[in-house]
Scaffold this motif. Structure first.
Motif, PDB file in Angstrom:
ATOM      1  N   ASN A  52       1.585  -1.787 -12.546  1.00  0.00           N
ATOM      2  CA  ASN A  52       1.928  -1.047 -11.419  1.00  0.00           C
ATOM      3  C   ASN A  52       1.009  -0.510 -10.577  1.00  0.00           C
ATOM      4  OD1 ASN A  52       4.167  -0.010  -9.603  1.00  0.00           O
ATOM      5  ND2 ASN A  52       3.959   2.017 -10.523  1.00  0.00           N
ATOM      6  N   GLN A  88       6.753  -5.201  -9.239  1.00  0.00           N
ATOM      7  CA  GLN A  88       7.292  -4.118  -8.234  1.00  0.00           C
ATOM      8  C   GLN A  88       8.988  -4.080  -8.630  1.00  0.00           C
ATOM      9  OE1 GLN A  88       5.941  -1.526  -6.863  1.00  0.00           O
ATOM     10  NE2 GLN A  88       3.756  -2.032  -7.434  1.00  0.00           N
ATOM     11  N   THR A  91       9.637  -2.694 -11.913  1.00  0.00           N
ATOM     12  CA  THR A  91       9.437  -1.242 -11.935  1.00  0.00           C
ATOM     13  C   THR A  91      10.254  -0.627 -11.390  1.00  0.00           C
ATOM     14  OG1 THR A  91       6.874  -1.803 -12.219  1.00  0.00           O
ATOM     15  CG2 THR A  91       7.746   0.364 -11.901  1.00  0.00           C
TER      16      THR A  91
END
Length: 152
Positions: A52, A88, A91
């Motif tokens: 991340n 992304q 996450t």
């Protein structure tokens, strides 16, 4: 011209930066909670935590002059674009899942209300990801592959 205007927008850059930092903090808290028992989920969260942070490279000023870079640096940046689309997306899903779990289990919020909040947050959270991760993939084949993988 319009694409350059979107990527140089300072407000959108700050939004993405703050979003990545908040995701990191939530994943760190979740990793600390799961650290007592090393399950597959805890290891996945550790890996996602590290990947991340690579999302912040998408905000680098050198990202704008990608065409002038050496072929290997261009390859690394492009690889990061594809990787960040996956990272992304996963996450944000993990963070929203953790927030929904906290709302329902710890704060005793109604599950329907938590679902509505998560839905509204997901609408807002994917805007900068769409610009900085999805929007940087210019290849037609790459866009098709990313769209197919994002549905899985």
């Amino acid at each position: 011209m319009a694409r350059q205007g979107l990527t140089t927008n300072i407000g959108l850059r700050r939004w993405f930066f703050v979003q990545v930092i908040i995701q990191e903090l939530i994943l760190i808290v979740r990793c600390v909670v799961l650290h007592q028992n090393r399950t597959t989920v805890a290891v996945l969260l550790d890996v996602m935590l590290a990947l991340n942070l690579l999302g912040l490279i998408l905000l680098a000023p050198s990202e704008e002059t990608l065409a002038n870079r050496h072929w290997f640096k261009r390859f690394l940046y492009r690889f990061n674009h594809y990787g960040q689309v996956f990272v992304q997306t996963v996450t944000v899903s993990l963070v929203l899942m953790v927030l929904a779990g906290i709302c329902v289990k710890r704060l005793h919020v109604n599950a329907n209300a938590a679902a509505i909040v998560v839905f509204i947050m997901s609408l807002l959270v994917y805007i900068p990801i769409g610009v900085f991760a999805y929007g940087r993939i210019e290849s037609l084949v790459g866009r098709i592959v990313v769209r197919l993988l994002s549905w899985v």
